[in-house]
Design an enzyme around this catalytic site. Structure first.
Site, PDB file in Angstrom:
ATOM      1  N   ARG A 172      -3.930   7.115  -2.407  1.00  0.00           N
ATOM      2  CA  ARG A 172      -4.222   8.452  -1.907  1.00  0.00           C
ATOM      3  C   ARG A 172      -3.408   8.833  -0.681  1.00  0.00           C
ATOM      4  NH1 ARG A 172     -10.422   7.625  -2.211  1.00  0.00           N
ATOM      5  NH2 ARG A 172     -10.346   6.809  -4.313  1.00  0.00           N
ATOM      6  N   VAL A 173      -2.869   7.867   0.040  1.00  0.00           N
ATOM      7  CA  VAL A 173      -2.060   8.245   1.205  1.00  0.00           C
ATOM      8  C   VAL A 173      -0.637   7.723   1.115  1.00  0.00           C
ATOM      9  CG1 VAL A 173      -3.943   8.490   2.854  1.00  0.00           C
ATOM     10  CG2 VAL A 173      -2.878   6.269   2.520  1.00  0.00           C
TER      11      VAL A 173
END
Lengths: 180, 501
Positions: B366-367
């Site tokens: 997600r990052v």
């Protein structure tokens, strides 16, 4: 809160109420202490929960061990515990009984342990000092235990002030041999 | 040998340092009940949650339950000799473990005591409490620096950044530990310190991992924390927190650390055991109500600190073992929702020879996208597109053989890309080499090479580039981007290589 605690508290409170009715709460406490010494701590626990001994046999044995040292109330109480298979709770019941009894009277027990008996003057001074710290009535109980060697150990509730030679040796041992 | 009295005096004096004969006011309770590593203590009205208690025979306990007139604690160590009525002292301390560089290269237990048979820890280490609140929003900055795992499939498609928490999830025997160990091995020449926490594993498995790390020369920058399967549940429960405290020490000094929790399923089981014995009410799958908090407060401690705090980072790679691929069980869903993405390993892929068995469809980061070098990002975009088209067609193509040319080309491309993503164990690859091989794949240079030949092509082209085009490789790493000019250079190099291949 665990189930054992709840159950033990019920038994302890019931016993205390009964003992107060008969004006013998203090006596019962001392007798319970005796029973506790015989059974709850140490190996006596086995007798309470032994599956091969009948209830009758157990009661007889307990009567023979305690003899005339305890009142009939204690006997019937122990018998009730055995009937309900709650023998293993005796130690806990005793602990709760003691703290409830002291709390109800707003009384605190201070235990002083020394190697040789203290003089009445010393005990009085201790009593006076404790009065300035704690509210309510304070009862000083003296215990003579030659094992402490020298110095004194004072216990009030959970708090312990240990200035005995025995404790100092123990601390020294820990510093020098931390692993055992 | 002669012993001088002065020396003896000196030794005793040293030992007695810190000893005071003074009587302290202590709070003492008594043991009410003991069994299964759990102990109930009467009294201790002032005890704190998580406080250490001192019992006889050098046994320590940790307070977990505070009740009206008693406290429930778990025992750390051999509790066989403790009996009812024994005194229990408060220590007024929260549990601490030794931290610092002295631990690097060592194998320690949950309490930070070495278990590798190489003697005591070097003197001068500090201590840190095992439990602490995670850093808040103000103390952090966004994750933007890559943490290279050296695994093509991960670095290209599921990149991990420093300060991220990336879950490794999969059935037993799908290579979860292998991914983590490869990542540690890849940190050999970086400035990242590694902590490997083994929870509830066989001692033989841990010994194997330690041997692997030693053989690859990364053990000297790694701390291994072991709470083996034979140890009592409280030790397993505390192990990740202890490891995290050791890792945090590096982060707080502005350095970078990577911590692997292998695995958190067993950690949850140990906590369940403790909770049930403490008679806390069971919930779903008999786990206690706070099992989510158990993992969230641990993983939340992974962070990238802001510049004022030194800019250090702590990256966490928790591992979860699923049963028969069920990622919707209680613990997996919990940890998936806590982490910033997951690497999903599948046994089907593993047995078909696709190793590492990463399912690129279900895995996400997600990052991580921000934490990739630009060149890799350029490659990854095209790779992801190729792979998703391939997956769609592959299922469809099983039904018929009459496929048009474009579809066939797409399938051929996908097959080759899948082959590129295979990688042997313990062979992490530098990022610039990954870029070159992915560039070759996505630009179609591999389309005319037979699939079984791909691995050999990959090996040889990497060696070729390393030898003949060292400057180009270094410029990719330094600049980080692939501009048109550099792309042209790589194309030329690949063409030249293909003529010899």
């Amino acid at each position: 809160m665990s189930t054992e605690n709840v159950v033990a508290a019920k038994y302890a409170k019931a016993l205390l109420a009964l003992a107060r009715e008969e004006q013998m709460a203090d006596q019962i406490q001392q007798e319970l202490e005796l029973v506790d010494q015989y059974f709850a701590r140490g190996g006596g626990q086995v007798l309470f929960s032994h599956p091969l001994l009948s209830l009758e046999k157990k009661t007889q044995l307990i009567k023979r061990i305690l003899g005339e040292q305890v009142s009939p109330l204690i006997f019937s109480f122990i018998r009730l515990l055995l009937e309900k298979r709650r023998g293993q709770l005796l130690g806990l019941i005793f602990t709760i009984y003691k703290s409830e009894w002291l709390e109800q009277q707003n009384r605190k027990l201070a235990k002083i342990t020394t190697a040789i008996p203290l003089s009445p003057g010393q005990i009085q001074r201790l009593h006076k000092r404790l009065h300035t710290i704690y509210e309510g009535e304070i009862e000083v109980q003296q215990v003579v235990d030659p094992l402490v060697q020298a110095g004194a150990r004072l216990e009030v509730g959970d708090l312990v002030l240990d200035g005995t030679l025995q404790a100092r040796f123990e601390r020294l041992r820990r510093v020098m041999y931390p692993e055992n | 040998m002669k012993i001088s009295p002065a020396e003896v005096t000196e030794v005793i004096k040293k030992q007695l340092e810190g000893f005071t004969g003074q009587a302290d006011l202590e709070e003492v309770g008594t043991v009410l009940q003991i069994g299964d590593g759990i102990c109930r203590v009467w009294g201790l009205q002032g005890a704190m949650s998580m406080e250490l208690l001192e019992l006889p025979h050098n046994v320590y306990g940790m307070v977990l339950n505070l009740e009206r007139d008693n406290v429930g604690c778990v025992l750390l160590g051999d509790y066989a000799k403790i009996k009812e009525g024994d005194p229990v002292k408060r220590t007024r301390r929260i549990m601490e473990v030794p931290v610092g560089r002295q631990l690097l290269g060592r194998v320690v237990n949950t309490l930070g005591q070495p278990v590798d048979g190489r003697g005591e820890l070097a003197a001068g280490y500090k201590s840190r409490p095992v439990e602490r609140r995670a850093h808040g929003v103000v103390d952090r900055q966004p994750v933007a620096e890559p943490l290279q795992t050296g695994i093509k499939a991960i670095d290209a498609m599921i990149p991990i950044g420093r300060g991220q928490r990336e879950l490794i999830i999969g059935d037993r025997q799908t290579g979860k530990t292998a991914v983590a160990v490869d990542t540690i091995i890849n940190q050999k020449s970086t400035d990242v310190f590694c902590i490997y926490v083994a929870i509830g594993q066989k001692q033989s498995t841990v010994a194997q991992v330690v041997k692997t790390l030693e053989d690859h020369g990364v053990l000297e920058k790694t701390i291994v924390v072991v709470a083996g399967a034979s140890e009592p549940a409280p030790m397993l429960y505390l192990a990740p927190y202890a490891g995290c405290a050791m890792a945090e020490d590096f982060m707080m000094q502005g350095q970078h650390a990577l911590i692997v929790y292998d695995d958190l399923s067993k950690h949850a089981m140990a906590y369940r055991q403790m909770s049930l014995l403490l008679r806390r009410p069971p919930g779903r799958e008999a786990y206690p109500g706070d099992v989510f908090y158990l993992h969230s407060r641990l993983l939340e401690r992974a962070s990238k600190l802001n510049a004022q705090l030194g800019g250090g980072s702590l990256t966490a790679l928790p591992i979860i073992e699923t049963q028969a691929g069920d990622i919707s069980a209680y613990i997996p869903t919990n940890v998936i929702s806590i982490t910033d993405g997951q690497i999903y390993l599948e046994s089907g892929l593993f047995y078909s020879g696709q190793r590492p068995a990463v399912n690129v469809g279900l895995s996400v980061s997600r990052v991580g996208g921000n934490a990739q070098i630009k060149a890799m990002k350029q490659m990854a975009g095209r790779l992801r597109l190729d792979m998703s088209q391939y997956r769609e067609l592959a299922a469809f193509a099983q039904f018929g053989s009459d496929l048009d040319k474009a579809t066939q080309a797409q399938l051929a491309r996908g097959e080759r890309m899948m082959r590129i993503l295979r990688q042997p164990q313990y062979a992490p690859m530098p990022v610039e080499e990954q870029v070159v091989i992915l560039f070759a794949g996505t630009s179609g240079f591999l389309d005319d090479i037979a699939v079984p030949e791909i691995s050999r092509f990959e090996r040889e082209i990497v060696a070729f580039m390393r030898q003949e085009h060292r400057a180009l490789m270094e410029s990719i790493l330094q600049k980080g981007t692939l501009d048109a000019d550099r792309q042209e250079q790589i194309k030329e190099a690949i063409k030249a290589f293909k003529q010899k291949f």
